[in-house]
Structure formats: structure tokens, C-alpha cells
Write a protein that holds these residues in place. Structure first.
Motif, short mmCIF file in Angstrom:
data_model
loop_
_atom_site.label_atom_id
_atom_site.label_comp_id
_atom_site.label_asym_id
_atom_site.label_seq_id
_atom_site.Cartn_x
_atom_site.Cartn_y
_atom_site.Cartn_z
N GLN A 7 0.83 -1.21 0.00
CA GLN A 7 0.00 0.00 0.00
C GLN A 7 0.86 1.25 0.00
O GLN A 7 0.56 2.22 -0.71
CB GLN A 7 -0.94 -0.01 1.20
N ARG A 11 0.97 4.00 -3.05
CA ARG A 11 0.68 5.41 -2.73
C ARG A 11 1.85 6.30 -3.14
O ARG A 11 1.66 7.36 -3.74
CB ARG A 11 0.40 5.55 -1.24
N ARG A 17 -3.85 8.83 -7.67
CA ARG A 17 -4.59 7.81 -8.42
C ARG A 17 -4.33 6.40 -7.91
O ARG A 17 -4.77 5.41 -8.50
CB ARG A 17 -4.30 7.91 -9.92
N ALA A 18 -3.66 6.27 -6.76
CA ALA A 18 -3.32 4.96 -6.19
C ALA A 18 -4.56 4.10 -5.97
O ALA A 18 -4.58 2.92 -6.33
CB ALA A 18 -2.55 5.13 -4.89
N SER A 19 -5.59 4.68 -5.40
CA SER A 19 -6.81 3.92 -5.12
C SER A 19 -7.44 3.37 -6.40
O SER A 19 -7.84 2.21 -6.46
CB SER A 19 -7.81 4.81 -4.38
N THR A 20 -7.47 4.19 -7.42
CA THR A 20 -8.04 3.77 -8.70
C THR A 20 -7.21 2.67 -9.34
O THR A 20 -7.75 1.70 -9.87
CB THR A 20 -8.13 4.97 -9.66
N VAL A 22 -5.40 0.43 -7.90
CA VAL A 22 -5.55 -0.83 -7.15
C VAL A 22 -6.92 -1.46 -7.36
O VAL A 22 -7.05 -2.68 -7.41
CB VAL A 22 -5.27 -0.58 -5.65
N THR A 23 -7.96 -0.64 -7.51
CA THR A 23 -9.32 -1.20 -7.58
C THR A 23 -9.90 -1.31 -8.99
O THR A 23 -10.85 -2.07 -9.18
CB THR A 23 -10.29 -0.35 -6.73
N ASP A 24 -9.33 -0.62 -9.97
CA ASP A 24 -9.94 -0.61 -11.30
C ASP A 24 -9.11 -1.28 -12.40
O ASP A 24 -9.68 -1.79 -13.36
CB ASP A 24 -10.22 0.83 -11.74
N SER A 36 -6.34 -5.30 -5.89
CA SER A 36 -7.07 -5.54 -4.64
C SER A 36 -7.65 -6.95 -4.59
O SER A 36 -7.52 -7.66 -3.59
CB SER A 36 -8.17 -4.49 -4.49
#
Length: 74
Positions: A7, A11, A17-20, A22-24, A36
Motif C-alpha cells: 500500500q 501510494r 490515483r493509487a486507489s483507482t 488498485v481497484t480498477d 485488490s
């Protein structure tokens, strides 16, 4: 690599855009899953990190040893 190191590395490399990422982003090299999903399914975070780096053309010098905290100083 621990999940927390993964993580931190994501980051640090991808910022806002880290969250995107990992999830998209679907990664074929980890079974057609997002980062994820792959980690939740038990894929080693180091393997997922390297898959992200490959997919997003992260230079080799920024792929290894990232995510670790600096050693504490006394």
C-alpha cells in the motif's frame, strides 16, 4: 512484501490515483483480477506490485525495495 508495504509503495508511486490503480486496473498476470482482488485472493503482494509496475511501465529502479519504512534511529 507485506500488504502495508504494498500500500505504501502504490501510494508513493501513483499518488492521488493509487486507489483507482488498485481497484480498477485489471492485471492479466495475476489471473485477470485487480490488484485488490488478487491480494484478497491470496496472491503475494510483491507479485501484485511487480504486475502493476509492468502494466504501468514503472522504471526498474523504482520497483524493488519500495514500501519499506526507513530504519528507526535511536
Amino acid at each position: 512484501m507485506r500488504r502495508s508495504e504494498f500500500q505504501r509503495a502504490v501510494r508513493d508511486e501513483f499518488g492521488g490515483r493509487a486507489s483507482t490503480v488498485v481497484t480498477d486496473l485489471v492485471l492479466s498476470s495475476v489471473g485477470g483480477r485487480t490488484a485488490s482482488e488478487a491480494i484478497d485472493a491470496g496472491v503475494d503482494p510483491r507479485q501484485v506490485w511487480l504486475a502493476l509496475c509492468e502494466e504501468l511501465d514503472v522504471p526498474a529502479d523504482r520497483r524493488y525495495g519500495v514500501g519499506r519504512l526507513e530504519p528507526r534511529r535511536n
